[in-house]
Design an enzyme around this catalytic site. Structure first.
Site, PDB file in Angstrom:
ATOM      1  N   SER A 116       0.856  -1.184   0.000  1.00 26.47           N
ATOM      2  CA  SER A 116       0.000   0.000   0.000  1.00 26.47           C
ATOM      3  C   SER A 116       0.888   1.230   0.000  1.00 26.47           C
ATOM      4  CB  SER A 116      -0.894   0.016   1.235  1.00 26.47           C
ATOM      5  OG  SER A 116      -1.492   1.286   1.423  1.00 26.47           O
TER       6      SER A 116
ATOM      7  N   TYR B 281      -1.780  -1.173  10.002  1.00 28.31           N
ATOM      8  CA  TYR B 281      -1.835  -1.511   8.586  1.00 28.31           C
ATOM      9  C   TYR B 281      -0.611  -0.984   7.844  1.00 28.31           C
ATOM     10  CZ  TYR B 281      -3.649  -1.702   3.795  1.00 28.31           C
ATOM     11  OH  TYR B 281      -3.819  -1.940   2.453  1.00 28.31           O
TER      12      TYR B 281
END
Length: 245
Positions: free
Chosen positions: A138, A151
């Protein structure tokens, strides 16, 4: 481009994983789709003429069983897309408020699961002579998204693992790359606050939302025989939200 290549996509029941599977199918790949959502991955596989297998990326035994299943049924594996992950706390939780159990769950699936899946499939990928691993990270780990630490840290680890795996597997001509998209407009991101979607849409060099289908062509190429020279690289496929030099 993928004709004759057997490809495993994890997290393939919906969202980006489903879209990646569709792009690979269009290019002639023999597909194995895996997800913890048994009904969802079976539906996706039926639509694409693929084979579905249920897997829990948090369970080492489940991961090993998946690799053994592929060895028994397909007998070979040319490509692995490590897309399966959990994104709990996307959209706003201060790092002081993250529970240890939440942190451990995110890293158990996103980091350990990526490592264990690659390890379980490594013998088949090496034996193919042209194995490819594409990890899905990401761009939050590139620009340092706030209020998203569990995350973001897990995806930063995936980027780091990509570089190390590229060096370890390169002698057997296995290429390992990574993509780092931003927020995509899929059913998997409907829960993300509108303000974060707007942040990305306004900040991209190509303004506006980004669909999963805008990412899948890159992944299909990285899974192909032609992509070995990119091994070890992380590609920020985010329509220009962040740049890497």
């Amino acid at each position: 481009m993928l004709t004759g290549r057997t490809i495993l996509v994890t997290g393939a029941a919906r969202g980006l994983g489903r879209a990646i599977a569709g792009a690979c199918a269009e290019q002639g790949a023999r597909l194995v789709l895996a997800d913890i959502d048994s009904a969802g991955v079976q539906a996706a596989a039926s639509e694409l003429g693929a084979r579905a297998v249920t897997v829990d990326l948090g369970d080492p035994a489940s991961i090993n069983a998946l690799a053994e299943d592929i060895a028994a049924h397909e007998g070979e594996l040319h490509g692995l897309c490590n897309n399966g992950a959990v994104a709990t706390n996307v959209g706003g939780m201060a790092f002081e408020d993250i529970e240890i159990d939440l942190w451990d769950r995110v890293h158990r699936v996103n980091v350990r699961g990526t490592w264990l899946m690659t390890r379980a499939c490594s013998a088949m990928l090496r034996a193919s002579g042209s194995g490819r691993v594409v990890n899905v990270a990401s761009d939050t780990a590139i620009w340092g998204a706030p209020r998203l630490l569990a995350y973001t840290a897990s995806k930063g680890a995936v980027m780091a693992m990509t570089r190390s795996l590229a060096r370890e597997m390169g002698p057997d001509r296995v290429g390992v790359t990574c993509i780092a998209p931003g927020i995509l407009t899929t059913e998997s991101t409907e829960y993300v606050p509108a303000a974060r979607h707007a942040l990305y849409g306004d900040g991209r060099a190509v303004p506006g939302p980004q669909s999963a289908e805008e990412v899948t062509g890159t992944v299909a190429f990285l899974l192909s025989d032609a992509a070995l020279t990119l091994t070890g690289q992380t590609l920020p496929v985010n329509n220009g939200y962040v740049f890497v030099t």
